[in-house]
Design an enzyme around this catalytic site. Structure first.
Site, PDB file in Angstrom:
ATOM      1  N   ARG A 187      19.138  -6.569  -7.150  1.00  0.00           N
ATOM      2  CA  ARG A 187      17.693  -6.366  -7.280  1.00  0.00           C
ATOM      3  C   ARG A 187      16.928  -7.559  -6.694  1.00  0.00           C
ATOM      4  O   ARG A 187      15.914  -7.392  -6.017  1.00  0.00           O
ATOM      5  CB  ARG A 187      17.340  -6.147  -8.756  1.00  0.00           C
ATOM      6  CG  ARG A 187      15.849  -6.167  -9.077  1.00  0.00           C
ATOM      7  CD  ARG A 187      15.068  -5.094  -8.323  1.00  0.00           C
ATOM      8  NE  ARG A 187      13.635  -5.298  -8.374  1.00  0.00           N
ATOM      9  CZ  ARG A 187      12.940  -6.108  -7.590  1.00  0.00           C
ATOM     10  NH1 ARG A 187      13.557  -6.837  -6.666  1.00  0.00           N
ATOM     11  NH2 ARG A 187      11.637  -6.200  -7.691  1.00  0.00           N
TER      12      ARG A 187
ATOM     13  N   ILE B  58      10.741 -12.030 -13.999  1.00  0.00           N
ATOM     14  CA  ILE B  58      11.130 -10.856 -14.789  1.00  0.00           C
ATOM     15  C   ILE B  58      12.282 -10.147 -14.073  1.00  0.00           C
ATOM     16  O   ILE B  58      12.102  -9.072 -13.487  1.00  0.00           O
ATOM     17  CB  ILE B  58       9.938  -9.888 -14.997  1.00  0.00           C
ATOM     18  CG1 ILE B  58       8.699 -10.638 -15.494  1.00  0.00           C
ATOM     19  CG2 ILE B  58      10.316  -8.797 -16.001  1.00  0.00           C
ATOM     20  CD1 ILE B  58       7.475  -9.753 -15.733  1.00  0.00           C
ATOM     21  N   PRO B  59      13.474 -10.773 -14.081  1.00  0.00           N
ATOM     22  CA  PRO B  59      14.608 -10.104 -13.431  1.00  0.00           C
ATOM     23  C   PRO B  59      14.904  -8.791 -14.148  1.00  0.00           C
ATOM     24  O   PRO B  59      14.806  -8.724 -15.374  1.00  0.00           O
ATOM     25  CB  PRO B  59      15.760 -11.101 -13.592  1.00  0.00           C
ATOM     26  CG  PRO B  59      15.321 -12.120 -14.572  1.00  0.00           C
ATOM     27  CD  PRO B  59      13.846 -12.048 -14.698  1.00  0.00           C
ATOM     28  N   HIS B  60      15.249  -7.757 -13.395  1.00  0.00           N
ATOM     29  CA  HIS B  60      15.546  -6.471 -14.036  1.00  0.00           C
ATOM     30  C   HIS B  60      16.487  -5.664 -13.162  1.00  0.00           C
ATOM     31  O   HIS B  60      16.603  -5.902 -11.964  1.00  0.00           O
ATOM     32  CB  HIS B  60      14.261  -5.686 -14.301  1.00  0.00           C
ATOM     33  CG  HIS B  60      13.407  -5.505 -13.080  1.00  0.00           C
ATOM     34  ND1 HIS B  60      12.542  -6.481 -12.628  1.00  0.00           N
ATOM     35  CD2 HIS B  60      13.286  -4.481 -12.202  1.00  0.00           C
ATOM     36  CE1 HIS B  60      11.934  -6.051 -11.539  1.00  0.00           C
ATOM     37  NE2 HIS B  60      12.371  -4.840 -11.247  1.00  0.00           N
ATOM     38  N   CYS B  61      17.170  -4.720 -13.794  1.00  0.00           N
ATOM     39  CA  CYS B  61      18.050  -3.830 -13.044  1.00  0.00           C
ATOM     40  C   CYS B  61      18.379  -2.616 -13.905  1.00  0.00           C
ATOM     41  O   CYS B  61      18.096  -2.597 -15.099  1.00  0.00           O
ATOM     42  CB  CYS B  61      19.338  -4.544 -12.632  1.00  0.00           C
ATOM     43  SG  CYS B  61      20.418  -4.951 -14.025  1.00  0.00           S
TER      44      CYS B  61
END
Length: 156
Positions: free
Chosen positions: A56, A70-73
């Site tokens: 991501r 805001i790391p997200h996956c």
């Protein structure tokens, strides 16, 4: 699920709220997130989570500026949304849009078949982090329980 909308306090657990994490790089931050989630739920593979977070980031940094990321996956086989809140001991380079190093991190891991609800969560987070006084209070937290209370308090 759809009758109650997801809010930050519903997806964050005290065990996944961490203060002053010693991470030296963006990669280490993402590894740490994956390890903590696996530690809390061993059915979830930390390598998968890490690889998905990294993939991501390759699309564009989740560093949204002002020291916040805001790391997200998405994750195959996940049946709920998992949030991880961390403050970092030292800011790390996150390739953020304003090139500022990051010291506030909120990670969001969502089911593979993520819905608009999850996008809603991201915008809720971005909106809260837009409040610099709120961010300052988070940065000043000395312990995870205080950080959890501040983050989960929907009234700030």
């Amino acid at each position: 699920m759809s009758e109650s909308s997801l809010t930050i306090d519903k997806i964050l657990a005290p065990e996944l709220t961490l203060c002053r994490v010693p991470a030296s790089s963006k990669k280490r931050v993402l590894e740490f997130i994956a390890e903590r989630i696996h530690y809390q739920d061993e059915t979830l593979n930390d390598t998968d989570i890490f690889n998905n977070l990294v993939a991501r980031e390759r699309l564009g940094s989740t560093g949204i500026g002002e020291g916040i990321a805001i790391p997200h996956c998405r994750l195959e086989g996940l049946d709920r949304v998992i949030g991880v809140m961390m403050t970092l001991e030292q800011p790390v380079d996150f390739d953020a849009i304003d090139n500022q190093p990051v010291d506030l991190v909120f990670a969001l891991i969502v089911p593979k078949e993520a819905t608009s609800e999850h996008l809603e969560l991201l915008s809720q987070l971005a909106e809260r982090f837009n409040d610099s006084a709120f961010c300052e209070r988070l940065r000043q937290c000395e312990d995870p329980s205080g950080l959890f209370r501040k983050m989960a308090d929907t009234h700030h």
